[in-house]
Design a protein around this motif. Structure first.
Motif, mmCIF file in Angstrom:
data_model
loop_
_atom_site.group_PDB
_atom_site.id
_atom_site.type_symbol
_atom_site.label_atom_id
_atom_site.label_comp_id
_atom_site.label_asym_id
_atom_site.label_seq_id
_atom_site.Cartn_x
_atom_site.Cartn_y
_atom_site.Cartn_z
ATOM 1 N N ARG A 204 89.972 46.071 34.799
ATOM 2 C CA ARG A 204 89.135 47.264 34.665
ATOM 3 C C ARG A 204 87.704 47.021 35.143
ATOM 4 N NH1 ARG A 204 90.685 52.668 33.616
ATOM 5 N NH2 ARG A 204 92.699 52.621 32.549
ATOM 6 N N ASP A 209 88.719 52.651 37.060
ATOM 7 C CA ASP A 209 89.708 53.688 36.736
ATOM 8 C C ASP A 209 91.101 53.117 36.506
ATOM 9 O OD1 ASP A 209 87.802 55.700 36.962
ATOM 10 O OD2 ASP A 209 88.183 55.971 39.111
ATOM 11 N N LYS A 229 95.834 53.067 35.995
ATOM 12 C CA LYS A 229 95.115 54.343 35.955
ATOM 13 C C LYS A 229 96.017 55.478 35.480
ATOM 14 C CE LYS A 229 93.909 54.691 40.258
ATOM 15 N NZ LYS A 229 93.436 55.199 41.586
ATOM 16 N N ASP A 230 95.428 56.562 35.065
ATOM 17 C CA ASP A 230 96.176 57.752 34.684
ATOM 18 C C ASP A 230 97.057 58.187 35.854
ATOM 19 O OD1 ASP A 230 94.708 57.612 32.388
ATOM 20 O OD2 ASP A 230 93.552 59.455 32.724
ATOM 21 N N GLY A 231 98.329 58.401 35.577
ATOM 22 C CA GLY A 231 99.261 58.812 36.619
ATOM 23 C C GLY A 231 99.814 57.673 37.445
ATOM 24 N N THR A 245 104.403 57.586 25.563
ATOM 25 C CA THR A 245 103.407 58.499 26.109
ATOM 26 C C THR A 245 103.652 58.661 27.593
ATOM 27 O OG1 THR A 245 101.797 56.761 26.592
ATOM 28 C CG2 THR A 245 101.754 57.699 24.373
ATOM 29 N N ASP A 246 102.945 59.638 28.199
ATOM 30 C CA ASP A 246 103.177 59.883 29.628
ATOM 31 C C ASP A 246 101.927 59.694 30.474
ATOM 32 O OD1 ASP A 246 101.727 62.058 28.833
ATOM 33 O OD2 ASP A 246 103.213 63.567 29.412
ATOM 34 N N ARG A 247 100.912 58.985 29.962
ATOM 35 C CA ARG A 247 99.723 58.727 30.764
ATOM 36 C C ARG A 247 100.067 57.891 31.993
ATOM 37 N NH1 ARG A 247 95.931 55.075 31.978
ATOM 38 N NH2 ARG A 247 96.945 53.414 30.786
ATOM 39 N N VAL A 248 100.961 56.924 31.795
ATOM 40 C CA VAL A 248 101.422 56.037 32.863
ATOM 41 C C VAL A 248 102.938 56.128 32.946
ATOM 42 C CG1 VAL A 248 101.661 53.612 33.548
ATOM 43 C CG2 VAL A 248 99.482 54.439 32.646
ATOM 44 N N ARG A 249 103.460 56.205 34.151
ATOM 45 C CA ARG A 249 104.918 56.148 34.326
ATOM 46 C C ARG A 249 105.370 54.701 34.160
ATOM 47 N NH1 ARG A 249 108.941 55.761 38.967
ATOM 48 N NH2 ARG A 249 107.199 55.066 40.282
#
Length: 311
Positions: A204, A209, A229-231, A245-249
């Motif tokens: 980081r 990001d 990162k997000d996504g 959670t779905d912030r990261v695949r």
């Protein structure tokens, strides 16, 4: 009969003993290989020590990576393979079917020729781990210039991934202990961060990001999610499906899904033949010393693969 190394009970390295097994029948689309070398991988330890799915007492022969010579080609083989070819192959072990045997039948789509200049022992370290690294890259599906991180970069899988990621034009952030930093940089890592607890913080710091993707060969699972990162995408290698959670695949990969990806294996052999994949043999041991190879593999700090040799 066929000389093999296997186990009939769960336990430590000493459960591995010598056997004489019947030869496997050769079917359509298959080739028979006289095995000269079999790499010893962590997956082989699990094959020896984890409970059997069906609870039987049959011989379990480990081994997912082999090299040797084709002695027979079955009907319907549509690949350029003939008797006498020096080849390497990936094995999906099941019962008596595993890499630790002197005569082995494989799908022709799990086999490729050994490039000139590579020994059988070197070639035996390539198929399973390089296909896993390629599977991870394909799953990440990142464009050239994207950022990707890898844990366990000094290991066989991690090292192959770093080199293949650079071939794909990615910016690579790799972890390493101080004694491994030069090797990881030699593989092409653009940025090297300390392995361990500081990994996420350092990633980081370099990429505020987060990175676009990450391959977690060190099996840190949830601990490395914040580095992405997000996504973005985290690829795992022991089946961890994510934290819900779905912030990261989160995408688990299993090399069994690539065991017959012949064209990918052909390309990986070609890349290795050009010297763009570093093949590391820790030591050669006679197949009869498989137990010692397993004990050595379980010691910390091993770099490269122990390779069992068959006369």
């Amino acid at each position: 009969m066929v000389y093999a190394i296997g186990a009939t009970q769960l336990g430590g390295p000493d459960t591995l003993v010598e056997f004489d097994l019947p030869p496997q029948p050769l079917g359509p689309g298959q080739v028979r290989i006289q095995v000269t070398s079999a790499a010893v991988n962590p997956a082989d330890v699990m094959a020896r020590s984890l409970p059997r799915q069906h609870g039987d007492d049959s011989v379990r022969v480990p081994g997912m990576d082999v090299a040797g010579t084709i002695t027979e080609v079955g009907p319907g083989v549509d690949r350029p393979l003939t008797a006498g070819d020096a080849v390497m192959g990936i094995v999906v072990p099941s019962g008596e079917h595993g890499g630790y045997r002197a005569d082995l039948v494989l799908s022709a789509r799990s086999v490729t020729k050994i490039p000139a200049g590579l020994s059988d022992a070197e070639a035996a370290t390539l198929p399973m781990n390089s296909l896993t690294a390629q599977h991870a890259l394909d799953t990440l599906a990142l464009p050239a210039g994207a950022t990707v991180a890898v844990t366990g970069a000094a290991g066989i899988l991690g090292g192959y991934f770093v080199q293949l990621a650079k071939e794909a034009g990615l910016v690579v952030v790799a972890d390493a202990a101080p004694q491994d930093e030069d090797f990881v940089r030699s593989c092409g890592a653009d940025e090297v961060v300390p392995r361990g607890d500081a990994f996420v913080t350092e990633v980081r710091r370099l990429h505020p990001d987060g990175v676009d993707g990450l391959l977690d060969t060190a099996v840190l699972d949830a601990a490395v999610l914040p580095a992405v990162k997000d996504g973005g995408t985290l690829v795992t290698v022991r089946g961890w499906p994510g934290d819900g959670t779905d912030r990261v695949r989160v995408a688990p990969v299993f090399v069994l899904n690539y065991a017959e990806e012949a064209e990918k294996l052909d390309r990986l052999a070609e890349v290795a033949g050009r010297g763009r994949l570093t093949l590391r043999v820790a030591a050669h041991l006679p197949a009869a010393q498989a137990a010692e190879a397993h004990r050595a593999l379980e010691r910390p700090g091993v770099r490269g693969r122990y390779v069992l040799t068959f006369a």
